[in-house]
Structures are given as structure tokens and as C-alpha cells.
Design an enzyme around this catalytic site. Structure first.
Site, PDB file in Angstrom:
ATOM      1  N   GLU A 265       0.995  -1.131   0.054  1.00  0.00           N
ATOM      2  CA  GLU A 265       0.037   0.036   0.119  1.00  0.00           C
ATOM      3  C   GLU A 265       0.929   1.248   0.032  1.00  0.00           C
ATOM      4  O   GLU A 265       1.875   1.376   0.599  1.00  0.00           O
ATOM      5  CB  GLU A 265      -0.813   0.090   1.178  1.00  0.00           C
ATOM      6  CG  GLU A 265      -2.033  -0.858   1.559  1.00  0.00           C
ATOM      7  CD  GLU A 265      -2.854  -0.514   2.573  1.00  0.00           C
ATOM      8  OE1 GLU A 265      -2.585   0.246   3.193  1.00  0.00           O
ATOM      9  OE2 GLU A 265      -3.267  -1.486   3.271  1.00  0.00           O
TER      10      GLU A 265
ATOM     11  N   GLU B  26     -13.366   5.644   0.565  1.00  0.00           N
ATOM     12  CA  GLU B  26     -14.059   4.478   1.413  1.00  0.00           C
ATOM     13  C   GLU B  26     -14.784   5.768   2.529  1.00  0.00           C
ATOM     14  O   GLU B  26     -14.342   6.011   3.410  1.00  0.00           O
ATOM     15  CB  GLU B  26     -12.998   3.873   2.346  1.00  0.00           C
ATOM     16  CG  GLU B  26     -12.253   2.964   1.486  1.00  0.00           C
ATOM     17  CD  GLU B  26     -11.323   2.042   2.191  1.00  0.00           C
ATOM     18  OE1 GLU B  26     -11.694   0.942   2.630  1.00  0.00           O
ATOM     19  OE2 GLU B  26     -10.296   2.480   2.278  1.00  0.00           O
TER      20      GLU B  26
ATOM     21  N   LYS C 130     -15.443   5.185   6.083  1.00  0.00           N
ATOM     22  CA  LYS C 130     -14.219   4.711   6.836  1.00  0.00           C
ATOM     23  C   LYS C 130     -14.142   5.951   8.112  1.00  0.00           C
ATOM     24  O   LYS C 130     -14.678   6.947   8.172  1.00  0.00           O
ATOM     25  CB  LYS C 130     -12.757   4.611   6.050  1.00  0.00           C
ATOM     26  CG  LYS C 130     -11.995   3.600   6.796  1.00  0.00           C
ATOM     27  CD  LYS C 130     -10.912   3.329   5.460  1.00  0.00           C
ATOM     28  CE  LYS C 130      -9.647   2.646   6.052  1.00  0.00           C
ATOM     29  NZ  LYS C 130      -8.650   2.481   5.190  1.00  0.00           N
TER      30      LYS C 130
ATOM     31  N   GLU D 191      -9.143   9.457   6.086  1.00  0.00           N
ATOM     32  CA  GLU D 191      -9.013   7.943   5.865  1.00  0.00           C
ATOM     33  C   GLU D 191     -10.315   7.688   4.855  1.00  0.00           C
ATOM     34  O   GLU D 191     -10.155   6.803   4.213  1.00  0.00           O
ATOM     35  CB  GLU D 191      -9.422   7.261   7.165  1.00  0.00           C
ATOM     36  CG  GLU D 191      -8.450   7.256   8.245  1.00  0.00           C
ATOM     37  CD  GLU D 191      -7.306   6.210   7.738  1.00  0.00           C
ATOM     38  OE1 GLU D 191      -7.514   5.267   7.017  1.00  0.00           O
ATOM     39  OE2 GLU D 191      -6.045   6.377   8.134  1.00  0.00           O
TER      40      GLU D 191
END
Length: 276
Positions: free
Chosen positions: A206, A255, A258, A264
Site C-alpha cells: 500500500e 471509502e 471509514k 481515511e
């Protein structure tokens, strides 16, 4: 590409695409996979059932499990059981089995030549490193210059984190560092050497930069980071010059559920509605 659990619809969609996959074992499943028969069932249901139509490049047994996490005791036995189940299914040569870790495992990361896991992390990661060395699997590492930068903006320059620094930012012995990504990766290579894993490769499982949410999280900075990263990874690092770094961008989509930090929710290259 990488997915974080064996989502059946996704695996079906990947059939015949020739897209190589990192398949994740969720942290919540680790304890059950310390039982060999359960690990065998997991491999049969999620890998054998889709192979060879789906190419499983790596199996990531757990993601960012911390040494203090109760699940940490299950990572190595689960990893070994998945490895053995793949071997029993004659797929041992097809897929490497590893785990994905974060930079928090490093007790020391500066300078990169002094990178080490430290006493707390060592009891957890050193046996895993030894096992990866025997199986020939890489260590999967999540590398985030963004988090290092916002954690210490007084001492870490933004251009160093974004690959835009002109010339050497710091010298580590004979090695010159111009970006933070290389510094983090090489600190991991030094830590691997100190842990007896000099032959263990690193795959960056990642890396990314958020587009909104807090300081330095902008679309421009995210764009700069991704473009420069893509242009850079074929060059290797100062410690491993010329050795291309296999690197996965995080993430394909924002997302939107999240948290807790707003950033995030904004690591995607696309919005959940598929808009860039």
C-alpha cells in the site's frame, strides 16, 4: 490488484482477466486458521475454487497486525497453515504467502541504515521474517510518507515526502536520499538484515496520499505523489539501485464510511460513484 478479503463476487469477476491478485486474510479470521483443517478449507473455497482462472500472486495473512494485538500470536501459524494447504493443493509454486505490516513496526527508521524492529516488535516479526526467508516470499509493507510528514512537519519537508525535492535531502553514509519513500523502504531493508532476513524482498503493498481532510491533503498533492511515485519505483532505492519496486496504490476508491480521521475517507483515486 489487492483485495482485503475473499469477496466471492470480486473473485468471480477476476476470472480470465490475467489480473494478478494479492488476496487478504482478514485479521478476524487469523485465530481460526491456526487449525490446519480450517486453513485447508479456506484455501479450497477461496483459492482452489478459482484457480487457475484467477492468478493469486500473494496471500496476505493479516494486515498491519501490531505486536500488542492479541491476534499477533496467530499470524505465523496461520501463515504456515495457508502455505501448507497451498502446497497440498499443488499451488505452492503459484502463490507466495506473507503478511502485510506498517512502518510502526520499526523502532528506528532514521537514518535508514540504522533501521531496526526493536525489542517489542522483534519477538513478533523475527520468526515471521525467518519463515519468509525459507519460503522465498517477500515481506509486504504499507509505506505512507504522508503519515510520516504530518507526524513531524517540523523536521520532514513536504517536498521530501512528495518526491519533489531538488537534490539530496540527507546523506546516509555513501547513500544519498532525495525522497521519504526510499528512506522508509530502505529502513525496512536494514531491519530485515538485522533480523536475519537479508534475502527477503519487500513488496510495497500500500502507498497513497489523501485528497482532502487535513494538512497537506489536497488533490494537487495526491496527484503529485502518485505521478512521481509511478515514475520513480522502477529506479529502485539507494540501497537497492536499479531494482524495480513492486508497488500497490492505495486505494482505487474513496471509502466514505471509514474513519476516524477524515483523511481515511479520501485515499481513493476515484469516488465511490466511480468519478475520478
Amino acid at each position: 490488484m489487492r483485495i482485503y478479503d475473499p469477496n466471492q463476487a470480486t473473485l468471480q469477476a477476476l476470472r480470465g482477466t490475467n489480473i494478478e491478485l494479492i488476496l487478504g486474510v482478514p485479521n478476524g479470521d487469523l485465530q481460526s486458521l491456526t487449525t490446519p483443517s480450517t486453513a485447508n478449507d479456506w484455501v479450497q473455497n477461496n483459492i482452489v475454487a478459482f484457480s487457475p482462472a484467477v492468478h493469486f500472486r500473494y496471500i496476505a495473512v493479516g494486515n498491519e497486525v501490531e505486536p500488542s494485538d492479541p491476534a499477533s500470536q496467530y499470524v505465523l501459524p496461520a501463515l504456515q497453515n495457508i502455505y501448507n494447504a497451498l502446497a497440498s493443493a499443488n499451488l505452492g509454486g503459484e502463490s507466495k504467502v506473507s503478511t502485510s505490516v506498517s512502518a510502526s513496526l520499526l523502532a528506528q527508521s532514521y537514518p535508514p541504515s540504522a533501521g531496526s524492529f526493536g525489542a517489542t516488535s522483534s519477538t513478533y516479526i523475527t520468526p515471521i521474517v525467518s519463515y519468509l526467508a525459507t519460503t522465498g516470499a517477500p515481506l509486504l509493507v504499507n509505506v505512507y510518507p504522508y503519515f510520516a510528514y504530518i507526524g513531524d512537519p517540523q523536521n520532514i519537508r513536504l517536498d521530501f515526502a512528495l518526491f519533489t525535492a531538488q537534490g539530496t535531502v540527507f546523506q546516509d553514509g555513501a547513500l544519498a536520499y532525495q525522497n521519504l519513500f526510499d528512506a522508509i523502504v530502505d529502513a525496512f531493508y536494514s531491519a530485515l538484515e538485522a533480523a536475519g532476513g537479508a534475502n527477503v524482498e519487500i513488496v510495497v503493498s500500500e502507498t497513497g496520499w489523501p485528497s482532502t481532510g487535513e494538512a497537506a491533503a489536497t488533490v494537487d498533492n495526491a496527484s503529485t505523489y502518485y505521478k512521481n511515485l509511478i515514475n520513480h519505483v522502477n529506479d529502485g532505492t539507494p540501497k537497492k539501485p536499479g531494482k524495480a519496486m513492486e508497488t500497490y496504490l492505495f486505494a482505487m476508491f474513496d471509502e466514505d464510511q471509514k474513519g476516524p480521521a477524515e483523511t481515511e475517507r479520501h485515499f481513493g483515486l476515484f469516488s465511490p460513484d466511480k468519478q475520478p
